[in-house]
Design an enzyme around this catalytic site. Structure first.
Site, mmCIF file in Angstrom:
data_model
loop_
_atom_site.group_PDB
_atom_site.id
_atom_site.type_symbol
_atom_site.label_atom_id
_atom_site.label_comp_id
_atom_site.label_asym_id
_atom_site.label_seq_id
_atom_site.Cartn_x
_atom_site.Cartn_y
_atom_site.Cartn_z
ATOM 1 N N ASN A 9 0.826 -1.078 -0.119
ATOM 2 C CA ASN A 9 -0.112 -0.106 0.052
ATOM 3 C C ASN A 9 0.983 1.371 -0.191
ATOM 4 O O ASN A 9 1.517 1.346 0.969
ATOM 5 C CB ASN A 9 -0.961 -0.031 1.226
ATOM 6 C CG ASN A 9 -1.810 1.320 1.569
ATOM 7 O OD1 ASN A 9 -1.871 2.093 0.426
ATOM 8 N ND2 ASN A 9 -2.312 1.356 2.580
ATOM 9 N N LYS A 11 0.115 4.331 -0.335
ATOM 10 C CA LYS A 11 -0.557 5.629 0.038
ATOM 11 C C LYS A 11 -0.201 6.963 -0.779
ATOM 12 O O LYS A 11 -0.017 6.660 -1.910
ATOM 13 C CB LYS A 11 0.098 5.675 1.693
ATOM 14 C CG LYS A 11 -0.259 4.260 2.510
ATOM 15 C CD LYS A 11 -0.084 4.651 4.047
ATOM 16 C CE LYS A 11 -0.165 3.137 4.636
ATOM 17 N NZ LYS A 11 -0.095 3.374 6.121
ATOM 18 N N HIS A 95 -9.711 1.084 5.252
ATOM 19 C CA HIS A 95 -8.444 1.088 5.943
ATOM 20 C C HIS A 95 -8.513 2.198 6.838
ATOM 21 O O HIS A 95 -9.332 3.079 6.881
ATOM 22 C CB HIS A 95 -7.295 1.681 4.743
ATOM 23 C CG HIS A 95 -6.027 1.590 5.321
ATOM 24 N ND1 HIS A 95 -5.396 2.651 6.260
ATOM 25 C CD2 HIS A 95 -5.036 0.829 5.044
ATOM 26 C CE1 HIS A 95 -3.972 2.325 6.632
ATOM 27 N NE2 HIS A 95 -3.888 1.249 5.625
ATOM 28 N N GLU A 97 -6.898 4.500 7.903
ATOM 29 C CA GLU A 97 -6.848 5.916 7.661
ATOM 30 C C GLU A 97 -7.914 6.521 6.955
ATOM 31 O O GLU A 97 -8.149 7.742 7.116
ATOM 32 C CB GLU A 97 -5.385 6.279 6.746
ATOM 33 C CG GLU A 97 -3.998 5.844 7.657
ATOM 34 C CD GLU A 97 -2.956 5.288 6.829
ATOM 35 O OE1 GLU A 97 -3.103 5.319 5.777
ATOM 36 O OE2 GLU A 97 -2.001 4.922 7.563
ATOM 37 N N GLU A 167 -5.432 -5.314 10.709
ATOM 38 C CA GLU A 167 -4.441 -4.135 10.874
ATOM 39 C C GLU A 167 -4.781 -3.351 12.313
ATOM 40 O O GLU A 167 -5.666 -2.592 12.335
ATOM 41 C CB GLU A 167 -4.737 -3.121 9.933
ATOM 42 C CG GLU A 167 -4.352 -3.643 8.554
ATOM 43 C CD GLU A 167 -3.668 -2.656 7.419
ATOM 44 O OE1 GLU A 167 -2.482 -2.952 7.231
ATOM 45 O OE2 GLU A 167 -4.098 -1.492 7.436
ATOM 46 N N GLY A 173 1.867 2.006 10.653
ATOM 47 C CA GLY A 173 2.793 3.194 10.720
ATOM 48 C C GLY A 173 3.668 3.681 11.972
ATOM 49 O O GLY A 173 3.903 4.627 12.269
ATOM 50 N N SER A 208 3.086 -2.352 10.352
ATOM 51 C CA SER A 208 4.739 -2.403 10.591
ATOM 52 C C SER A 208 5.430 -3.631 10.293
ATOM 53 O O SER A 208 6.415 -4.086 11.085
ATOM 54 C CB SER A 208 4.871 -2.162 12.142
ATOM 55 O OG SER A 208 4.441 -0.639 12.608
HETATM 56 P P1 PGA Z 1 2.622 -0.066 7.857
HETATM 57 O O1 PGA Z 1 1.249 0.064 7.069
HETATM 58 O O2 PGA Z 1 3.291 -0.946 7.039
HETATM 59 O O3 PGA Z 1 3.489 1.306 7.310
HETATM 60 O O4 PGA Z 1 2.447 0.016 9.113
HETATM 61 C C1 PGA Z 1 0.468 -0.643 6.885
HETATM 62 C C2 PGA Z 1 -0.958 -0.299 6.257
HETATM 63 O O5 PGA Z 1 -1.408 0.836 6.318
HETATM 64 O O6 PGA Z 1 -1.505 -1.021 5.753
#
Ligand code: PGA
Length: 246
Positions: A9, A11, A95, A97, A167, A173, A208
């Site tokens: 992803n 982003k 997601h 976010e 997640e 993140g 992560s």
């Molecule tokens: P990350 O993000 O691997 O940077 O923690 C995962 C995601 O948002 O799908």
């Protein structure tokens, strides 16, 4: 059995040059990835470029989001059929976010899930609890609610045909990954909730994931791959995670 899947992803990152270079590096480094399915999710504006660069390679294209509308006067939206037309196979829905920054509710996420499937995309449905919810011991309850909203809207059997991404919000993140046992507990709960159809559903972990922790996650019986954010922006790291899924 279930084929492992690793999804990158990207982003809100990169320009055309970055996208072209990252994809070229992935394609050149494509040694030792035979079994796992690999998906990259660039921004909408880079999807066409990504599709053309990938050509007939084995790397699949996914979208980071999708409209719940099929067509009409919805300024700024991108429909599932537009994505399918571009050669896109997957769409992430719900997601954390999107839920946090754009107020997406379980109900909206359910509509997006259905819109994606109606246009022959495979939705990647994200679910997960906050740090506070985990502390309160209501992790499974929260995830059960998120899944139930989609089941109520689309019918339970349709969820099993998507991909589910667990997640935990506190791991996305942050550099703070769930332990393989914590993730396995949730994955097993999700699979059980899907009933008999759930034996074939791929449930991936996200939050992560890096080359150094991917292997221990993939060793768990109900973890079928990963949704990768930060580490997906570096070809060598992403390829290493893909190889760990083999
Ligand atoms: P990350 O993000 O691997 O940077 O923690 C995962 C995601 O948002 O799908």
């Amino acid at each position: 059995m279930r084929r492992q899947i690793v999804i990158g992803n990207w982003k809100l990152h990169g320009d055309q040059q970055f996208v072209a270079e990252l994809l070229r590096e992935l394609m050149n480094g494509w040694i030792g990835v035979h079994q796992a399915e690999v998906v990259v999710c660039p921004s909408f504006v880079h999807m066409d470029l990504a599709g053309r660069t990938l050509g007939h390679s084995n790397i699949m294209l996914g979208a980071q989001d999708v409209s719940h509308f099929a067509e009409g006067a919805y300024t700024g939206d991108v429909s599932a059929s537009m994505l399918h037309d571009l050669g896109c196979h997957y769409a992430i829905v719900g997601h954390s976010e999107r839920r946090r920054h754009y107020g997406e509710t379980n109900e909206l996420v359910a509509k997006k899930f259905q819109a994606a499937q109606d246009a022959r995309l495979v939705p990647i449905l994200c679910v997960g609890e906050s740090a506070k919810e985990r502390e309160q011991g209501i992790t499974l309850e929260v995830i059960g609610r998120q899944l139930q909203a989609v089941a109520d809207y689309c019918g339970a059997e349709r969820i099993a045909r998507g991909v589910i991404a667990y997640e935990p919000l506190w791991a996305v993140g942050t550099g703070k990954i769930a332990s393989p046992e914590q993730a396995q507990e949730v994955h097993e709960f999700i699979r059980r909730g899907l009933g008999p159809a759930g034996v074939v559903t791929r449930i991936v972990y996200g939050g992560s994931v890096t080359p150094s922790n991917a292997q221990s996650m993939f060793a768990m019986p109900d973890i079928d791959g990963a949704l990768v954010g930060g580490a997906a922006l570096r070809a060598s790291d992403f390829l290493e995670i893909c190889r760990a899924a083999e």
